[in-house]
Enzyme design. Structure first.
Site, PDB file in Angstrom:
ATOM      1  N   HIS A  17       0.750  -0.793  -0.079  1.00 21.57           N
ATOM      2  CA  HIS A  17       0.041   0.193   0.545  1.00 21.57           C
ATOM      3  C   HIS A  17       0.989   1.772  -0.010  1.00 21.57           C
ATOM      4  O   HIS A  17       0.326   2.394  -1.119  1.00 21.57           O
ATOM      5  CB  HIS A  17      -0.474  -0.323   1.099  1.00 21.57           C
ATOM      6  N   LYS A  41     -15.297  -7.465   4.861  1.00 28.96           N
ATOM      7  CA  LYS A  41     -14.682  -8.441   4.202  1.00 28.96           C
ATOM      8  C   LYS A  41     -14.137  -9.483   5.607  1.00 28.96           C
ATOM      9  O   LYS A  41     -14.312 -10.962   5.156  1.00 28.96           O
ATOM     10  CB  LYS A  41     -13.591  -8.691   3.466  1.00 28.96           C
ATOM     11  N   ARG A  97      -2.071  -5.639  -7.950  1.00 31.55           N
ATOM     12  CA  ARG A  97      -1.558  -7.682  -7.594  1.00 31.55           C
ATOM     13  C   ARG A  97      -0.828  -8.051  -8.301  1.00 31.55           C
ATOM     14  O   ARG A  97       0.268  -8.486  -9.118  1.00 31.55           O
ATOM     15  CB  ARG A  97      -1.117  -7.851  -6.319  1.00 31.55           C
ATOM     16  N   SER A 135      -3.178  -8.240   3.369  1.00 30.16           N
ATOM     17  CA  SER A 135      -3.004  -7.507   4.729  1.00 30.16           C
ATOM     18  C   SER A 135      -3.971  -9.506   5.461  1.00 30.16           C
ATOM     19  O   SER A 135      -3.100  -9.471   6.240  1.00 30.16           O
ATOM     20  CB  SER A 135      -4.375  -6.360   4.804  1.00 30.16           C
TER      21      SER A 135
HETATM   22  O1  PNS Z   1      -8.745  -2.619   1.037  1.00 28.23           O
HETATM   23  P1  PNS Z   1      -9.958  -3.248   0.377  1.00 28.23           P
HETATM   24  O2  PNS Z   1     -10.954  -3.861   1.014  1.00 28.23           O
HETATM   25  O3  PNS Z   1     -10.233  -3.776  -1.512  1.00 28.23           O
HETATM   26  O4  PNS Z   1     -11.444  -1.865  -0.323  1.00 28.23           O
HETATM   27  C1  PNS Z   1     -12.142  -1.959  -1.153  1.00 28.23           C
HETATM   28  C2  PNS Z   1     -12.959  -0.543  -0.877  1.00 28.23           C
HETATM   29  C3  PNS Z   1     -12.826   0.011   0.572  1.00 28.23           C
HETATM   30  C4  PNS Z   1     -12.439   0.233  -1.975  1.00 28.23           C
HETATM   31  C5  PNS Z   1     -14.300  -0.951  -1.384  1.00 28.23           C
HETATM   32  O5  PNS Z   1     -15.318  -1.575  -0.108  1.00 28.23           O
HETATM   33  C6  PNS Z   1     -15.268   0.410  -1.169  1.00 28.23           C
HETATM   34  O6  PNS Z   1     -15.132   1.447  -1.742  1.00 28.23           O
HETATM   35  N1  PNS Z   1     -16.361   0.578   0.321  1.00 28.23           N
HETATM   36  C7  PNS Z   1     -16.741   1.672   0.667  1.00 28.23           C
HETATM   37  C8  PNS Z   1     -18.148   1.630  -0.728  1.00 28.23           C
HETATM   38  C9  PNS Z   1     -18.713   2.023  -1.744  1.00 28.23           C
HETATM   39  O7  PNS Z   1     -18.411   3.100  -1.611  1.00 28.23           O
HETATM   40  N2  PNS Z   1     -19.490   0.693  -2.120  1.00 28.23           N
HETATM   41  C10 PNS Z   1     -18.974   1.207  -3.519  1.00 28.23           C
HETATM   42  C11 PNS Z   1     -17.537  -0.118  -4.320  1.00 28.23           C
HETATM   43  S1  PNS Z   1     -18.186   0.118  -6.159  1.00 28.23           S
END
Ligand code: PNS
Length: 167
Positions: A17, A41, A97, A135
């Site tokens: 990151h 998740k 990645r 992570s």
């Molecule tokens: O580090 P991650 O868990 O891969 O990040 C995922 C993240 C935070 C980018 C995604 O879950 C997100 O954007 N969540 C906020 C809610 C949202 O906007 N959902 C629609 C995404 S298309």
């Protein structure tokens, strides 16, 4: 001024990151690292406040001052595009990645563009030496007493081991 949001769970932040956010500062004037309040998740090991504090320390520890001074770290709840608008960001930064990341990232990028056509997603290929990192694996290795010192900054190591000791 070009502002980007780099959203994620960051539970915990890894060198992968940090590589992405620091390279993003070469393109954008400011990068707001957005820490999702309730990642779904998996149960978060670090609280939102801890993740924000740890990331700020990690950025200061790992990035040159000229880079760190253009990175903000903030928690957000709700939609990433709403956080982008509130931050006046017109770009979303994400790391890729491997090809396995591509499908879900493509879906998110298209969905976010549908929700907010003025916001575009820019992908950075995670540096090869960090491309194996996740992570979830860091949490698992740490939970079983393994050494994650090559995967995450020292501040993260300290927080994870404090968490194991129940501090
Ligand atoms: O580090 P991650 O868990 O891969 O990040 C995922 C993240 C935070 C980018 C995604 O879950 C997100 O954007 N969540 C906020 C809610 C949202 O906007 N959902 C629609 C995404 S298309």
């Amino acid at each position: 001024m070009k502002i980007a949001v780099y959203p994620g769970s960051f539970d915990p932040i890894t060198y992968g990151h940090l590589d992405v956010v620091s390279r993003a500062t070469a393109i954008f004037d400011r990068v707001v690292l957005g820490v999702l309040v309730n990642p779904q998740k998996s149960a978060a090991v670090l609280s939102t406040e801890e993740r924000v504090a740890v990331i700020r320390e990690a950025v200061a520890e790992c990035c040159p001052v000229a880079v760190a001074s253009r990175i903000d770290v903030e928690a957000f709840d709700g939609l990433t595009v709403d956080f982008c608008r509130a931050s006046k960001a017109t770009f979303i930064v994400r790391g890729l990645r491997a090809i396995s990341d591509f499908e879900s990232e493509l879906q998110m990028a298209h969905t976010n563009r549908k929700l907010a056509p003025e916001i575009d997603t820019v992908f950075f290929m995670t540096a090869l030496e960090h491309s194996y990192l996740s992570s979830s694996l860091v949490k698992e290795i740490s939970a079983f007493g393994g050494d994650v010192g090559q995967m995450v900054p020292q501040t993260v190591v300290r927080h994870l081991s404090a968490r194991k000791r129940g501090l």
